[in-house]
Motif scaffolding. Structure first.
Motif, PDB file in Angstrom:
ATOM      1  N   SER A   1       0.851  -1.196   0.000  1.00  0.00           N
ATOM      2  CA  SER A   1       0.000   0.000   0.000  1.00  0.00           C
ATOM      3  C   SER A   1       0.880   1.236   0.000  1.00  0.00           C
ATOM      4  CB  SER A   1      -0.893  -0.004   1.236  1.00  0.00           C
ATOM      5  OG  SER A   1      -1.252   1.305   1.568  1.00  0.00           O
ATOM      6  N   GLN A   2       0.347   2.292  -0.600  1.00  0.00           N
ATOM      7  CA  GLN A   2       1.104   3.528  -0.626  1.00  0.00           C
ATOM      8  C   GLN A   2       1.103   4.192   0.748  1.00  0.00           C
ATOM      9  OE1 GLN A   2      -0.934   6.475  -2.792  1.00  0.00           O
ATOM     10  NE2 GLN A   2       0.780   7.855  -2.946  1.00  0.00           N
ATOM     11  N   LYS A   3       0.093   3.851   1.545  1.00  0.00           N
ATOM     12  CA  LYS A   3      -0.110   4.542   2.813  1.00  0.00           C
ATOM     13  C   LYS A   3       0.198   3.667   4.013  1.00  0.00           C
ATOM     14  CE  LYS A   3      -3.563   6.979   3.925  1.00  0.00           C
ATOM     15  NZ  LYS A   3      -4.941   7.359   4.198  1.00  0.00           N
ATOM     16  N   GLY A   4       0.540   4.321   5.126  1.00  0.00           N
ATOM     17  CA  GLY A   4       0.650   3.616   6.393  1.00  0.00           C
ATOM     18  C   GLY A   4      -0.699   3.634   7.098  1.00  0.00           C
ATOM     19  N   GLY A   5      -0.827   2.788   8.088  1.00  0.00           N
ATOM     20  CA  GLY A   5      -2.025   2.811   8.918  1.00  0.00           C
ATOM     21  C   GLY A   5      -3.278   2.253   8.262  1.00  0.00           C
ATOM     22  N   VAL A   6      -3.106   1.497   7.170  1.00  0.00           N
ATOM     23  CA  VAL A   6      -4.284   0.961   6.474  1.00  0.00           C
ATOM     24  C   VAL A   6      -4.587  -0.494   6.850  1.00  0.00           C
ATOM     25  CG1 VAL A   6      -3.999   2.502   4.493  1.00  0.00           C
ATOM     26  CG2 VAL A   6      -2.926   0.247   4.434  1.00  0.00           C
ATOM     27  N   GLY A   7      -3.698  -1.092   7.659  1.00  0.00           N
ATOM     28  CA  GLY A   7      -3.934  -2.464   8.095  1.00  0.00           C
ATOM     29  C   GLY A   7      -3.049  -3.504   7.415  1.00  0.00           C
ATOM     30  N   LYS A   8      -1.904  -3.080   6.900  1.00  0.00           N
ATOM     31  CA  LYS A   8      -0.993  -4.056   6.257  1.00  0.00           C
ATOM     32  C   LYS A   8      -0.466  -5.064   7.269  1.00  0.00           C
ATOM     33  CE  LYS A   8       1.976  -1.228   4.502  1.00  0.00           C
ATOM     34  NZ  LYS A   8       1.190  -0.001   4.729  1.00  0.00           N
TER      35      LYS A   8
ATOM     36  N   CYS B   1       5.155  -4.900   3.399  1.00  0.00           N
ATOM     37  CA  CYS B   1       5.951  -3.891   2.687  1.00  0.00           C
ATOM     38  C   CYS B   1       5.885  -2.552   3.410  1.00  0.00           C
ATOM     39  CB  CYS B   1       5.414  -3.739   1.263  1.00  0.00           C
ATOM     40  SG  CYS B   1       5.829  -5.147   0.229  1.00  0.00           S
ATOM     41  N   PRO B   2       6.815  -1.640   3.068  1.00  0.00           N
ATOM     42  CA  PRO B   2       6.787  -0.310   3.692  1.00  0.00           C
ATOM     43  C   PRO B   2       5.556   0.479   3.252  1.00  0.00           C
ATOM     44  CG  PRO B   2       8.805  -0.642   2.421  1.00  0.00           C
ATOM     45  CD  PRO B   2       7.916  -1.776   2.105  1.00  0.00           C
ATOM     46  N   PRO B   3       5.209   1.535   3.995  1.00  0.00           N
ATOM     47  CA  PRO B   3       4.033   2.338   3.624  1.00  0.00           C
ATOM     48  C   PRO B   3       4.348   3.328   2.503  1.00  0.00           C
ATOM     49  CG  PRO B   3       4.993   3.145   5.652  1.00  0.00           C
ATOM     50  CD  PRO B   3       5.799   1.955   5.263  1.00  0.00           C
ATOM     51  N   SER B   4       4.871   2.817   1.412  1.00  0.00           N
ATOM     52  CA  SER B   4       5.175   3.671   0.255  1.00  0.00           C
ATOM     53  C   SER B   4       5.318   2.763  -0.954  1.00  0.00           C
ATOM     54  CB  SER B   4       6.482   4.418   0.467  1.00  0.00           C
ATOM     55  OG  SER B   4       7.568   3.577   0.155  1.00  0.00           O
TER      56      SER B   4
END
Ligand SMILES: Nc1ncnc2c1ncn2[C@@H]1O[C@H](COP(=O)(O)OP(=O)(O)O)[C@@H](O)[C@H]1O
Ligand SMILES: [Mg+2]
Length: 271
Positions: A9-16, A126-129
Motif C-alpha cells: 500500500s502507498q499509505k501507512g495505517g491501512v492495516g498491512k 511492505c513499507p508504507p510507500s
C-alpha cells in the motif's frame, strides 16, 4: 511450491501489518505452513508476537547481505505452522532495505526460491510507500494483496498502486497476479463507509475480496497481547473476518486450478 504474497500500500495505517499477522494465522489454522517476512523499516511483525531485539537471532537485512543463514532468521511465532523473519532490528538506517533489495537482487531471488520450498504461503509486509522496496519485492512475488482503508481518499491511493503493479507486470514480472484489494476498517453504521465501499466495489469490481475487515477493537489489541486475534477472541468480528479471508484465498486456489486466466486482470487495465 509455496506462493509469495506481498501486502502493499502507498499509505501507512491501512492495516498491512494487521493483515499479514492475522491472515497468516488464519492460513496456518487451515493447515498451511506460513512464513511472514517483514520488509517494512518499522519492523512491527516481531513485536506483534512480543519479540524484542534481544529475542531476535537475525533479521531480513542480515539475510540479504549473506551475514546469516536462513534457519537463523526464521523464528517460530508461538502459533502452530506460523513463522516469521523479522524486519531490520540491527540497523537504524531506514533506507538500507531499499539499497539492499536493489543491490542484492540475486540474494532476494535466491531467498524467495528457498522459502517457497519450505512454506505454503509467504506473506510479505511492505513499507508504507511505493518506493524501491515495495517495487523490488513485487518483482519477486507471485501475487499481491492491497489493503484499502475504507475512507474518503481511498480511491486516489488505489490508482497509484494499480499503476505500479501494471508497470511491474509489464516490465519485470508478467506472472504477478492480484489476490485482491482488501477493504479494511469498515464500519457499516457510517454513511461514509457505505459510500466508499460502494465506490470501491463499483471501480475495482472482482478485484475486491468479498471478505471485508471491520473496524474491531480486538484487532487493535494484537500487539498488546502479542498474538494473532484468533488467539485473543476467536469469536470476535475481527478474528472471523481474517479467518474468512484465509478461506476465500484457499477457494481462489480452487478456481485457479480450473482456470488458466487466474484472477481477472482486465479491470486493472482500465486504470
Ligand atoms: N480492522 C481494524 N480495526 C481496528 N483497528 C485496526 C484494524 N486494522 C488495523 N488496526 C489498527 O490500526 C493501526 C494501523 O494498522 P497497521 O496494521 O499497523 O497498518 P499498516 O501496517 O498499514 O501501517 C494499528 O494500531 C492497528 O492495530
Ligand atoms: Mg505496518
Amino acid at each position: 511450491m509455496g506462493e509469495i504474497i506481498s501486502i502493499v500500500s502507498q499509505k501507512g495505517g491501512v492495516g498491512k501489518t494487521t493483515t499479514v499477522v492475522n491472515l497468516g494465522a488464519g492460513l496456518a489454522a487451515l493447515g498451511n505452513r506460513v512464513l511472514l517476512i517483514d520488509f517494512d523499516p518499522q519492523a512491527q511483525i516481531a513485536s506483534s508476537f512480543k519479540f524484542s531485539k534481544y529475542d531476535i537471532r537475525s533479521d531480513v537485512s542480515e539475510l540479504l547481505l549473506k551475514k546469516s543463514k536462513l534457519k537463523d532468521a526464521i523464528h517460530p511465532a508461538g502459533v502452530e505452522n506460523l513463522f516469521f523473519i523479522p524486519g531490520i532490528f540491527l540497523s537504524t538506517n531506514e533506507d538500507i532495505l531499499g539499497k539492499i533489495t536493489t543491490e542484492n537482487n540475486k540474494q532476494l531471488v535466491a531467498l524467495m526460491k528457498q522459502v517457497k520450498l519450505q512454506f505454503d504461503y509467504i506473506l510479505i509486509d511492505c513499507p508504507p510507500s511505493l518506493g524501491d522496496v515495495s517495487a523490488n519485492v513485487l518483482k519477486v512475488s507471485d501475487s499481491v494483496i492491497v489493503p484499502v482503508q475504507c475512507e474518503y481518499y481511498a480511491l486516489a491511493t488505489v490508482r497509484k498502486v494499480l499503476q505500479l503493479i501494471r508497470d511491474i507486470k509489464k516490465n519485470h514480472n508478467p506472472k504477478l497476479i492480484y489476490r485482491g484489494f482488501l477493504i479494511t476498517m469498515v464500519d457499516l453504521r457510517s454513511k461514509l463507509s457505505r459510500f466508499v465501499l460502494e465506490r470501491l466495489r463499483y471501480t475495482l469490481k472482482e478485484l475486491v475480496f468479498d471478505t471485508m475487515i471491520p473496524r474491531n477493537i480486538r484487532l487493535a489489541e494484537v500487539p498488546m497481547f502479542g498474538k494473532p486475534v484468533q488467539f485473543i477472541d476467536n469469536n470476535s468480528r475481527g478474528a472471523r473476518s481474517y479467518s474468512d479471508l484465509a478461506k476465500e484465498i484457499l477457494n481462489q486456489d480452487g478456481t485457479i486450478e480450473s482456470s488458466s486466466s487466474k484472477i481477472p486482470f482486465k479491470n486493472a487495465e482500465n486504470f
